[in-house]
Design a protein around this motif. Structure first.
Motif, PDB file in Angstrom:
ATOM      1  N   ASP A   1       0.820  -1.212   0.000  1.00 55.88           N
ATOM      2  CA  ASP A   1       0.000   0.000   0.000  1.00 55.88           C
ATOM      3  C   ASP A   1       0.855   1.263   0.000  1.00 55.88           C
ATOM      4  O   ASP A   1       0.505   2.254  -0.638  1.00 55.88           O
ATOM      5  N   ALA A   2       1.973   1.227   0.704  1.00 55.16           N
ATOM      6  CA  ALA A   2       2.846   2.409   0.763  1.00 55.16           C
ATOM      7  C   ALA A   2       3.341   2.790  -0.632  1.00 55.16           C
ATOM      8  O   ALA A   2       3.492   3.978  -0.941  1.00 55.16           O
ATOM      9  N   ASP A   3       3.579   1.803  -1.480  1.00 50.78           N
ATOM     10  CA  ASP A   3       4.019   2.102  -2.847  1.00 50.78           C
ATOM     11  C   ASP A   3       2.880   2.671  -3.688  1.00 50.78           C
ATOM     12  O   ASP A   3       3.090   3.549  -4.513  1.00 50.78           O
ATOM     13  N   TRP A   4       1.662   2.162  -3.475  1.00 48.32           N
ATOM     14  CA  TRP A   4       0.519   2.703  -4.222  1.00 48.32           C
ATOM     15  C   TRP A   4       0.282   4.161  -3.856  1.00 48.32           C
ATOM     16  O   TRP A   4      -0.148   4.959  -4.687  1.00 48.32           O
ATOM     17  N   GLU A   5       0.554   4.523  -2.604  1.00 43.77           N
ATOM     18  CA  GLU A   5       0.354   5.902  -2.173  1.00 43.77           C
ATOM     19  C   GLU A   5       1.318   6.863  -2.867  1.00 43.77           C
ATOM     20  O   GLU A   5       1.054   8.058  -2.947  1.00 43.77           O
ATOM     21  N   LYS A   6       2.419   6.353  -3.393  1.00 44.11           N
ATOM     22  CA  LYS A   6       3.395   7.188  -4.092  1.00 44.11           C
ATOM     23  C   LYS A   6       2.992   7.484  -5.539  1.00 44.11           C
ATOM     24  O   LYS A   6       3.556   8.368  -6.169  1.00 44.11           O
ATOM     25  N   VAL A   7       2.034   6.736  -6.068  1.00 44.89           N
ATOM     26  CA  VAL A   7       1.604   6.943  -7.452  1.00 44.89           C
ATOM     27  C   VAL A   7       0.810   8.249  -7.521  1.00 44.89           C
ATOM     28  O   VAL A   7      -0.143   8.441  -6.773  1.00 44.89           O
ATOM     29  N   PRO A   8       1.200   9.160  -8.404  1.00 42.65           N
ATOM     30  CA  PRO A   8       0.494  10.443  -8.494  1.00 42.65           C
ATOM     31  C   PRO A   8      -0.976  10.256  -8.864  1.00 42.65           C
ATOM     32  O   PRO A   8      -1.309   9.441  -9.725  1.00 42.65           O
TER      33      PRO A   8
ATOM     34  N   TYR B   1       5.137  12.583 -16.605  1.00 45.68           N
ATOM     35  CA  TYR B   1       5.820  11.589 -15.781  1.00 45.68           C
ATOM     36  C   TYR B   1       6.727  10.676 -16.600  1.00 45.68           C
ATOM     37  O   TYR B   1       7.744  10.206 -16.106  1.00 45.68           O
TER      38      TYR B   1
END
Length: 92
Positions: free
Chosen positions: A67-74, A84
């Protein structure tokens, strides 16, 4: 039965278990063997070019992304894809 696994295989199994998709190493190995049996029997269905298979494949891959990586997706990724990917101007 006891078997010896290479450190690489042990790491891969541990990653699958820690992803939460599998509850144990036995479950990972069992699914792998079932897939191998399907392939050897020729019962495995070849992938089609349909969007349903793409969506299904994406969902399977997405399950392994924390989930932490998904939160980084603009949030505006599709709107500003050129920015991008290629560094172009952002649209508002």
């Amino acid at each position: 039965m006891k078997i010896s696994l290479s450190p690489e295989v042990e790491r891969l199994i541990a990653e699958k278990v820690s992803s939460g998709r599998y509850h144990s190493a036995d479950e990972v190995v069992r699914e792998g063997l079932e897939l191998l049996q399907e392939r050897e029997k020729g019962t495995e269905r070849p992938p089609s070019n349909g969007t349903a298979n793409f969506a299904s494949a994406f969902e399977n891959i997405a399950k392994d992304v924390p989930d932490a990586d998904w939160e980084k997706v603009p949030a505006d990724l599709s709107k500003n894809l050129d920015h991008y990917l290629y560094g172009g101007q952002k649209t508002s």
